[in-house]
Design a protein around this motif. Structure first.
Motif, short mmCIF file in Angstrom:
data_model
loop_
_atom_site.label_atom_id
_atom_site.label_comp_id
_atom_site.label_asym_id
_atom_site.label_seq_id
_atom_site.Cartn_x
_atom_site.Cartn_y
_atom_site.Cartn_z
N HIS A 81 0.76 -1.18 -0.14
CA HIS A 81 0.09 -0.17 -0.03
C HIS A 81 0.89 0.89 0.02
O HIS A 81 1.75 1.45 0.66
N ALA A 82 0.68 2.19 -0.93
CA ALA A 82 1.37 3.53 -0.87
C ALA A 82 0.28 4.50 -1.22
O ALA A 82 -0.92 4.28 -1.91
N SER A 83 0.74 5.78 -0.82
CA SER A 83 -0.07 6.90 -1.08
C SER A 83 0.67 8.08 -1.64
O SER A 83 1.85 8.20 -1.34
N LEU A 84 0.00 9.07 -2.45
CA LEU A 84 0.49 10.24 -2.76
C LEU A 84 0.02 11.52 -2.19
O LEU A 84 -1.38 11.50 -2.05
N HIS A 85 0.75 12.26 -2.07
CA HIS A 85 0.14 13.49 -1.35
C HIS A 85 0.29 14.95 -2.29
O HIS A 85 1.51 15.13 -2.63
N LEU A 86 -0.93 15.36 -2.98
CA LEU A 86 -1.01 16.12 -3.92
C LEU A 86 -1.42 17.41 -3.30
O LEU A 86 -2.31 17.45 -2.51
N ASP A 87 -0.95 18.81 -3.60
CA ASP A 87 -1.14 19.98 -3.34
C ASP A 87 -1.00 20.86 -4.79
O ASP A 87 0.16 21.10 -4.81
N PRO A 88 -2.05 21.44 -5.13
CA PRO A 88 -1.83 22.51 -6.38
C PRO A 88 -1.25 23.40 -6.13
O PRO A 88 -0.47 24.19 -6.88
N THR A 103 -2.91 5.14 -3.70
CA THR A 103 -4.23 5.85 -3.51
C THR A 103 -3.81 7.33 -3.49
O THR A 103 -2.50 7.62 -2.88
N PHE A 104 -4.47 8.39 -3.68
CA PHE A 104 -4.28 9.65 -3.66
C PHE A 104 -5.59 10.45 -3.55
O PHE A 104 -6.67 9.84 -3.99
N SER A 105 -5.79 11.60 -3.17
CA SER A 105 -6.92 12.23 -3.05
C SER A 105 -7.02 13.76 -4.12
O SER A 105 -5.90 14.31 -4.01
N THR A 106 -8.21 13.88 -4.33
CA THR A 106 -8.21 15.27 -5.14
C THR A 106 -9.07 16.24 -4.08
O THR A 106 -9.25 17.35 -4.92
N ALA A 107 -8.97 16.15 -2.95
CA ALA A 107 -9.74 17.28 -1.94
C ALA A 107 -9.31 18.45 -2.17
O ALA A 107 -9.97 19.61 -1.99
N ALA A 108 -7.98 18.66 -2.62
CA ALA A 108 -7.18 20.04 -2.58
C ALA A 108 -7.64 20.64 -3.81
O ALA A 108 -7.27 21.80 -4.09
N PHE A 109 -7.84 19.91 -4.58
CA PHE A 109 -8.34 20.44 -6.06
C PHE A 109 -9.87 20.79 -6.24
O PHE A 109 -10.49 19.86 -6.08
N PRO A 110 -10.16 21.98 -6.37
CA PRO A 110 -11.50 22.25 -6.85
C PRO A 110 -12.14 21.42 -8.11
O PRO A 110 -11.54 21.40 -8.98
N GLY A 111 -13.38 21.09 -8.05
CA GLY A 111 -14.03 20.61 -8.96
C GLY A 111 -14.48 19.33 -8.73
O GLY A 111 -14.00 18.68 -8.07
N ALA A 112 -15.23 18.90 -9.47
CA ALA A 112 -15.73 17.23 -9.47
C ALA A 112 -14.78 16.54 -10.47
O ALA A 112 -15.02 16.58 -11.79
N TRP A 113 -14.16 15.75 -9.84
CA TRP A 113 -13.23 15.01 -10.84
C TRP A 113 -13.55 13.67 -11.32
O TRP A 113 -14.25 12.88 -10.46
#
Length: 494
Positions: free
Chosen positions: A4-11, A429-439
Motif C-alpha cells: 500500500h502506498a499513497s501520494l500527497h498532492l497539493d496544487p 491511493t491519492f486524494s483530489t480534495a485539494a483540487f476544486p471541481g468534480a473529478w
C-alpha cells in the motif's frame, strides 16, 4: 501480497511549468539512425526527399519536441560544409567516432527539411573537438543569418531560426576526438560563446558537462568549466545511460535514484560557482543524452571494417527497460525547475524507441510507449508529489521506495507512477480534495507484462503495448492497483 502506498498532492506545491523541451530526442550520424533510419530513398514509404514516411509518422506519435543534431561523438570530427551544396559533389569522410564512412548525403539542409516535416525544434551541436570559434561562427551564419553574406547566400532560402546550440560534446571524455582538459575546454567554450553572442545576443548556449557521473572528474569538471564560462552560457549538459549490471534488476529499476542525484549534484555545483561569483544568474541543465543502453554488449563488439551505416547498438528493449524509461521521465519532470531540455538518445535504430528495417517496416519498441504517453499527457505545471511507500533493498542504492511518481496539472490532473517491486502489486491511493471541481477518470494506461523480457519485434511489433488500467474514484479518493515492475499514467478530468 499487495503493498500500500499513497501520494500527497497539493496544487500550491508547484515545481515549474512543464517544458516541452523535456521531450527531446537525438539524431546522430551513427549506425543506422540517419541512413536506414530517418532517410532511405529506396524505401516504399519514402517521399521525394528520401525520408521514410512511416518513421516520420512514428516520430510525430512519439511526441518529440526538439532533436539534438548531428552528434554526439560524431560532431567532434564533423566538417559541416561537407554536407551542403550539390550532393554529387560532397566528399566521403572517415568518421573516427564510430569507425564508419560518412557519405554526407544528408547534411544540414536535408536534416532541417526533415525537422520541418517532423515538426521539431533543432538543438544544433557545434564541433569544438577538431574545430573552434571561426567554424562555430560560420555554421551559425549559414543556419541563421537572413541573407546578403557569402554563407547565408550559399544557403539560399529563409534562415532556419535555430536558437539553441551545444558547445561541443562530451569534451571530458578521453574517447572524444579533440578531448580537452576542463580549463582548456572552458576557455574555448567561453571564447566561442562570446563570439556567437556578438552575432546573436539572444542565442541559447549549452556548455559540456560530464559525460556521466562516474567520470573521475565529475563535479570538478563542471566547477572548472563554469568558473570560466559562467557568464557566457545558459546551461550545462548531463548525460546518463543505464543497464542492469550482473543481473541486478532491483537496482536497475531504481536507476532514477541515480538520475535524481546526478541532477541535484550538477545544480549544486553550478549554484556554488554562481555564489562565489556573486552572480544573480542561474545555470540550467540540458540532459541531452539519456536512455537505457546495454553498453557492455557494445563494448564487446568493436567495429573493425570501414563501412557506411553499420548496425550499431540496435538494442531490443524489453518490459523492464520500458519501466525504467518511464521512471527516468518521472525524474526529469520532477526537476523541471532546473532541467529545461532533455534528449532521449537516440531516435531511430540506435538505442532507440523506433526500429526500422531496410525495405521493411518500422515499429515501436517497448520504451516508445511510456515516452509517448508522458509527452501527450504531461502539461501545465509540475507538482511536487510526496510519496509515502514501503521500501525495498537494492545493492547499488540501498533502500528505495517501491513507488515513484510525479504529477502535472493543467485543465486536468495527470499522475505518472512506477512500481519497482519485483514481486508485489501495490495499491496506490491519492486524494483530489485539494483540487476544486468534480473529478472523474479520463484515461489510464499501464505498461506491464508477466514476462519482463518480452520485446517488440518485426514479427510481433505489438507484443508489448499499453493496456487500460482500472482506476476507482470514491468521492475524493482515487485508487489503482499497480502490478510489480510496471509503469502507469492516470489522467483525471473535471
Amino acid at each position: 501480497m499487495t503493498l500500500h502506498a499513497s501520494l500527497h498532492l497539493d496544487p500550491a506545491r508547484v515545481v515549474a511549468p512543464v517544458s516541452r523541451r523535456t521531450f527531446g530526442s537525438f539524431v546522430e550520424h551513427m549506425g543506422r539512425c540517419v541512413y536506414g533510419g530517418i532517410y532511405e530513398p529506396a524505401h516504399p514509404s519514402a517521399g521525394a526527399d528520401g525520408f521514410r514516411q512511416d518513421v516520420l509518422a512514428l516520430v510525430r506519435e512519439l511526441g518529440v519536441s526538439v532533436v539534438r543534431y548531428p552528434g554526439g561523438n560524431f560532431v567532434s570530427g564533423y566538417r559541416w560544409e561537407d554536407g551542403v551544396g550539390p550532393v554529387s559533389e560532397r566528399p566521403v569522410r572517415r568518421d573516427l567516432a564510430w569507425h564508419s564512412l560518412e557519405t554526407n548525403e544528408v547534411g544540414i539542409d536535408e536534416f532541417m527539411r526533415w525537422a520541418a516535416l517532423a515538426g521539431v525544434e533543432v538543438m544544433y551541436a557545434l564541433n569544438l573537438g577538431t574545430r573552434g570559434v571561426q567554424e562555430a561562427l560560420d555554421v551559425h551564419e549559414y543556419l541563421t543569418f537572413p541573407g546578403g553574406t557569402a554563407l547565408s547566400d550559399r544557403r539560399g532560402g529563409k534562415p532556419y531560426g535555430i536558437s539553441m546550440f551545444c558547445l561541443g560534446n562530451e569534451m571530458d571524455g578521453p574517447w572524444q576526438t579533440g578531448h580537452k582538459t576542463a580549463s582548456a575546454y572552458g576557455r574555448l567554450a567561453a571564447e566561442t560563446a562570446r563570439a556567437l553572442r556578438s552575432a546573436d545576443p539572444g542565442i541559447e548556449l549549452i556548455a559540456c558537462g560530464s559525460s556521466n557521473s562516474s567520470m573521475p572528474t565529475f563535479g570538478a569538471w563542471e566547477a572548472t568549466v563554469l568558473e570560466i564560462a559562467y557568464d557566457t552560457v545558459d546551461s550545462i549538459s548531463a548525460h546518463a545511460y543505464y543497464e542492469p549490471v550482473d543481473g541486478d534488476l532491483a537496482s536497475f529499476l531504481a536507476s532514477a535514484v541515480d538520475m535524481d542525484h546526478f541532477i541535484d549534484s550538477v545544480a549544486a555545483t553550478a549554484d556554488s560557482v554562481g555564489a562565489r561569483r556573486k552572480s544573480p544568474k542561474r545555470i540550467n541543465i540540458s540532459f541531452d543524452e539519456w536512455n537505457v543502453w546495454y553498453h557492455s554488449r557494445f563494448m564487446a563488439e568493436p567495429q573493425t571494417e570501414w563501412t557506411t551505416a553499420p548496425r550499431l547498438i540496435e538494442d531490443a528493449y524489453n518490459v523492464a527497460d520500458a519501466v525504467v524509461v518511464g521512471s527516468l521521465l518521472i525524474a526529469l519532470l520532477r526537476h523541471s525547475d532546473r532541467v529545461t531540455a532533455a534528449c532521449q538518445a537516440q531516435l531511430v535504430n540506435v538505442i532507440a524507441p523506433i526500429r526500422a528495417e531496410p525495405d521493411g517496416p518500422a515499429w515501436r519498441q517497448t520504451i516508445f510507449h511510456p515516452y509517448a504517453l508522458t509527452s501527450r499527457l504531461a502539461a501545465g505545471t509540475v507538482l511536487d508529489v510526496v510519496v509515502d511507500a514501503p521500501l525495498y533493498e537494492t545493492d547499488r542504492y540501498g533502500p528505495v521506495p517501491v513507488i515513484d511518481a510525479v504529477a502535472t496539472l493543467d485543465e486536468g490532473l495527470s499522475i505518472f507512477a512506477v512500481n519497482r517491486s519485483l514481486t508485489d502489486s501495490t495499491e496506490l491511493t491519492f486524494s483530489t480534495a485539494a483540487f476544486p471541481g468534480a473529478w472523474r477518470a479520463g484515461e489510464a494506461w499501464l505498461v506491464s507484462d508477466a514476462d519482463l523480457t518480452a520485446t517488440n519485434t518485426q514479427a510481433a511489433p505489438d507484443r508489448v503495448v499499453p493496456r487500460p488500467l482500472d482506476v476507482s474514484l470514491d468521492g475524493d479518493a482515487v485508487t489503482a492497483v499497480l502490478p510489480p515492475v510496471s509503469w502507469s499514467a492516470i489522467r483525471l478530468t473535471c
